[in-house]
Enzyme design. Sequence first.
Site, mmCIF file in Angstrom:
data_model
loop_
_atom_site.group_PDB
_atom_site.id
_atom_site.type_symbol
_atom_site.label_atom_id
_atom_site.label_comp_id
_atom_site.label_asym_id
_atom_site.label_seq_id
_atom_site.Cartn_x
_atom_site.Cartn_y
_atom_site.Cartn_z
ATOM 1 N N LYS A 99 -91.540 28.932 29.260
ATOM 2 C CA LYS A 99 -90.280 28.527 28.628
ATOM 3 C C LYS A 99 -90.189 27.007 28.454
ATOM 4 O O LYS A 99 -89.592 26.515 27.509
ATOM 5 C CB LYS A 99 -89.085 29.033 29.441
ATOM 6 C CG LYS A 99 -88.968 30.560 29.496
ATOM 7 C CD LYS A 99 -88.452 31.143 28.195
ATOM 8 C CE LYS A 99 -88.366 32.658 28.269
ATOM 9 N NZ LYS A 99 -88.010 33.282 26.984
ATOM 10 N N GLU A 121 -78.661 29.981 26.764
ATOM 11 C CA GLU A 121 -78.442 31.305 27.341
ATOM 12 C C GLU A 121 -79.672 31.610 28.179
ATOM 13 O O GLU A 121 -80.746 31.082 27.930
ATOM 14 C CB GLU A 121 -78.264 32.355 26.244
ATOM 15 C CG GLU A 121 -79.557 32.940 25.667
ATOM 16 C CD GLU A 121 -80.440 31.940 24.926
ATOM 17 O OE1 GLU A 121 -79.893 30.968 24.380
ATOM 18 O OE2 GLU A 121 -81.683 32.110 24.909
ATOM 19 N N SER A 387 -97.285 34.900 31.526
ATOM 20 C CA SER A 387 -96.194 34.020 31.069
ATOM 21 C C SER A 387 -95.369 33.402 32.185
ATOM 22 O O SER A 387 -94.671 32.414 31.959
ATOM 23 C CB SER A 387 -95.286 34.796 30.115
ATOM 24 O OG SER A 387 -94.803 35.965 30.740
HETATM 25 C C1 LIG Z 1 -91.930 34.808 32.623
HETATM 26 C C2 LIG Z 1 -91.306 35.349 31.376
HETATM 27 N N1 LIG Z 1 -92.092 35.972 30.480
HETATM 28 C C3 LIG Z 1 -91.572 36.478 29.336
HETATM 29 C C4 LIG Z 1 -90.218 36.391 29.061
HETATM 30 C C5 LIG Z 1 -89.716 37.004 27.795
HETATM 31 O O1 LIG Z 1 -89.389 36.069 26.812
HETATM 32 P P1 LIG Z 1 -90.279 35.877 25.531
HETATM 33 O O2 LIG Z 1 -90.493 37.236 24.957
HETATM 34 O O3 LIG Z 1 -89.457 35.000 24.654
HETATM 35 O O4 LIG Z 1 -91.563 35.240 25.949
HETATM 36 C C6 LIG Z 1 -89.358 35.748 29.968
HETATM 37 C C7 LIG Z 1 -87.915 35.632 29.708
HETATM 38 O O5 LIG Z 1 -87.125 35.257 30.522
HETATM 39 C C8 LIG Z 1 -89.922 35.214 31.164
HETATM 40 O O6 LIG Z 1 -89.165 34.610 32.082
#
Ligand SMILES: Cc1ncc(COP(=O)(O)O)c(C=O)c1O
Length: 405
Positions: A99, A121, A387
């Site tokens: 993020k 948000e 992620s």
């Molecule tokens: C670690 C992590 N991965 C994925 C996501 C999903 O978001 P996005 O699909 O925008 O990557 C989030 C959302 O809070 C997250 O914290």
Amino acid sequence: MNAPAKPNSFRSGPDERGRFGIYGGRFVAETLMPLILDLEKAYADAKADPAYAAEMAGYLTHYVGRPSPLYFAERLTEHLGGAKIYLKREELNHTGSHKVNNVLGQILLARRMGKKRIIAETGAGQHGVATATLCARFGLECIVYMGAVDVARQASNVFRMKMLGATVVPVQSGAKTLKDAMNEALRDWVTNVGSTFYCIGTVAGPHPYPGMVRDFQSIIGRETREQMQEAEGRLPDSLIACVGGGSNAIGLFHPFLDDPSVEIYGVEAAGHGLTHLHAASIAGGRAGVLHGNRTYLLMDDDGQIQEGHSISAGLDYPGIGPEHSWLSDVGRVTYLSATDDEALEAFQLLSKVEGIIPALECAHALAKVKDLAPTKPKDHIMVMNLSGRGDKDVPQVAEILGTKL
Ligand SMILES: Cc1ncc(COP(=O)(O)O)c(C=O)c1O
């Protein structure tokens, strides 16, 4: 319905109206239009300014800690007995997820625009923490809208945001999760038009957000290309990432969209199953308009938005970024889904086999790595986007597994 025409390039969107095929666009209140146009112009100017790129690059290296490693997961590969699996380690970024890549871009833009009040948000709290962190770094006021249910299940992230000086506003409407937090943030933005910059956390919302957030996150895929050349001397054969709104996924995918040899998989949250409670907008939704753009959404027969459900607070958004909707329709990306139980199992597997506790969000992608990797030959190279780290999820997982902390 006729299948949409395949474009010459999958990387050229959005068009000047902010559309990816029939998705995206700008469906906003009149009062927001001048702000959105200001933002569009400020971003176009910043994109053309080498000083902005240099400033970004400096903070990405020295504050965020990029490049994130591309790690060969040897024991996971052995365990699954098929494709060679690499993990793109976004969980090692400052604040613990991808993020921060996007928030840095938006906060530097807000500074250029002279905005001193930032709103955001958040679902799992990772976007809120990243925003609170960069507001602290640059001395900006920070207000984070968060559904009251998420406030309860991601308590450690709420505490982190408060420590960083942000005001966290629990949202009591609807299902008290991410969709409701975004409604409330948009309401704030309309009310405080002059002073406020809305830092959106994923590739959703009105144009220019989906394209702009994707640009900021594409560093994930650009680094992966370079690192894979170094490690293996060639492109990967497949990419896989979880999809909430879809920012970490599109960040990994976008630089590879025009490489036909690369298979690409996004993984939505199937919750309790696709016929029960879930958050799989592509697998179980249809096209409609929400939060300023047209995209696949979970809707009932009357067109009312349904609540998404996932074990993971970051995936329970009832929509998906418009570029993903288009990539699904044109057949460039295959969207799969993983249930809560599959994600929980994958969460434990990576912890035990690689010594890496993943966020519950990316445990969904990992669940499908578990299914796909054994079906591929040993010379198949698969990259999964890790992620985020799972520290924030440890209390919730402990409770589900019946352990009192
Ligand atoms: C670690 C992590 N991965 C994925 C996501 C999903 O978001 P996005 O699909 O925008 O990557 C989030 C959302 O809070 C997250 O914290």
